[in-house]
Enzyme design. Sequence first.
Site, short mmCIF file in Angstrom:
data_model
loop_
_atom_site.label_atom_id
_atom_site.label_comp_id
_atom_site.label_asym_id
_atom_site.label_seq_id
_atom_site.Cartn_x
_atom_site.Cartn_y
_atom_site.Cartn_z
N VAL A 375 43.94 11.50 171.10
CA VAL A 375 43.15 12.02 169.71
C VAL A 375 44.53 12.98 168.78
CG1 VAL A 375 41.77 14.09 168.89
CG2 VAL A 375 40.79 12.61 170.67
N ASP A 376 45.48 13.80 169.59
CA ASP A 376 46.21 14.45 168.84
C ASP A 376 47.37 13.40 168.48
OD1 ASP A 376 46.93 16.96 168.53
OD2 ASP A 376 47.85 17.44 170.15
N ASP A 377 47.68 12.36 169.06
CA ASP A 377 48.82 11.45 168.24
C ASP A 377 47.90 10.92 167.17
OD1 ASP A 377 51.29 10.84 169.19
OD2 ASP A 377 50.14 11.04 171.13
N ALA A 380 47.71 13.11 164.10
CA ALA A 380 49.11 13.27 163.72
C ALA A 380 49.49 12.30 162.59
CB ALA A 380 50.20 13.42 164.82
N ARG A 451 43.29 21.37 166.26
CA ARG A 451 44.06 20.59 165.55
C ARG A 451 43.16 19.36 164.82
NH1 ARG A 451 49.21 20.16 165.72
NH2 ARG A 451 49.39 17.99 165.89
#
Length: 632
Positions: A375-377, A380, A451
């Site tokens: 999810v974070d990548d 981003a 985020r």
Amino acid sequence: MRPSLEDIDTAIESLIRDITADQQPDGSWRYCFDTGANVDAYTIILLRTLEADEEPLIRRLHERIRVRQQPGGYWRLYEDDDEGHLASTIEAYYALLYSGYSSPEDAAMEAARHYIAKRGGLRRIDGLMTQAVLAATGQIKWPRSIASIPLEMLLLPLAFPVQFFDFSGYARVHLAPLLVMADRDYAVQSARCPDLSSLVGTREQGYEPPLPAGQQALQQRLDAGLNRLIGSRRALREAATARAESYMLDRIEADGTLYSYASSTILMVLALLALDYEPTDPLIMRAIEGLKSMSYELDEGLMIQNSPSEIWDTALLAYALQEAGLPADHPSVRSATDYVLRHQHTKPGDWQLHNPAAAPGGWGFSESNTINPDVDDSTAALRAIHARSRLPGDAQTAWNRGLSWVVSMQNKDGGWPAFEKHTDKRILTWLAIDGAAAAAIDPSEADLTGRTIEYLANWAGLDQSHPVVQRGADCLVKQQERDGSWYGRWGICYIYGTWAALTGLRAAGYAPEHPSIRRGSDWLHAIQREDGGWGESCLSDQRKRYVPLAMSTPSQTAWALDALIAAHDEPTEAMKRGMQRLIELLASDDPAPAAYPTGAALPGSFYIRYDSYSRIWPLLALAHYRAKYTLK
């Protein structure tokens, strides 16, 4: 002191020059993902076990490990790890001796040996990778915490209350080879293997205390499921072995690594040896080449990264450059977003087991990763391509696929995991395995949730009125600590989590006066250092409470400032001091603040120094401060 607009502009322009100068011809940035000397040690031990012809590599890894030894004879995970780290010291000592370039009589090795013995020897090891590597090479017996988990659990159906795919993806790719080796009580030693038997400790080698009650309860559930399986014990074991083997082989990436991680690849190679593969088998040879491709040249020598961070760094830097004023058609931004778009995932992966209705569309951490998005990548990458996605074409299609994938990954509690949804069965944390509480499951975390909400609100046009965002915000509010902070799983640690939560809640439409915003802001003000910056120790990650660091770091100072910028309509005096300190840190010749690890992989075992972080986060904080307070 309030920094002038000229000071801020100068700092931003300097960062932009440095960042664009480091960009690679393919549009990526390839900064170091430094987890210390752990993987270097495992690599030496593996290469010597295979009797591989890799002498130059072994010698260079030996030198890098050797220079990191501290005067007290030990190795440590971070600068304020004043008593040293036993597992890291054992790994380093073993690898240096196995390399052949150090001998037990060397003064440095004598000091390391004394430290290990004084700390209780090999019987006191609590690092899973350390235990596994030592057991697989015949230095200790397989720990009961691993050996007691039946390999046959891989045969349990998905509908069973506890089964293999309930573990997080990160845990599974390490657990499968471990279970293969433990099931066979596998151990291998080459002729050059040092003998560490005198360091086992005063108790006999096989001694272990009884398994804790939690693991016994988990064991009973597994046994209940295994008793339902039809077939002889031998047939079930053969089927489980075949399942474990295919599980590993099916997840080998094009570079030969297992799931793009060095640590799981090393365990896979040892497991393949346990399954009677020859050391020269093409699968093993490809795996070694994959490990070698993760090498990185540092001032202190050559190291092996546990996983390169090209996608993460490139996506974040492309986003930061745009926030700092570079347009989407700037050559550096255009090249970077081209690179990001080329690496969107199109293959199915294990994440679909818990999310079957979603189509591929996320991004992974490294270039070689094609089946394990997170999810974070993904958020981003989506921030990086946002401007291009407003125009018809491939970027718009990629945006829509990525957004759909991110939304589909929301957990039932409203938060977001890192890799797979609904892998949060707390019973799995009862395993008597070091790191099980952090790695066995992949629950909703405040940093991931914050985020993701920030992305959905600021970049995808959703706000608190949308049920997806509202559920996420509700989850965040519930996760706030009593002191006003939030724990961040993938960074160090409470500063990181509080930054993610505050920026997410504010983007979703929560007012500065909301109790969660106010308490989070008050906490950040309260922990500000006298020099104006912020710094947090890796000890916070282990003690689960904020532990201050004796210096300010660029990334943590930037996180705190970015959070406060989001929370306040006007800058406070503390924020002005913080901006001045951030600019001073960027101009300083002292390497220590940027060298302190501010990324977390496994509490107490793996901490990360991202080379990119002293560039990404300061640039974003400076750009956001300038846009909100000086350009009105």
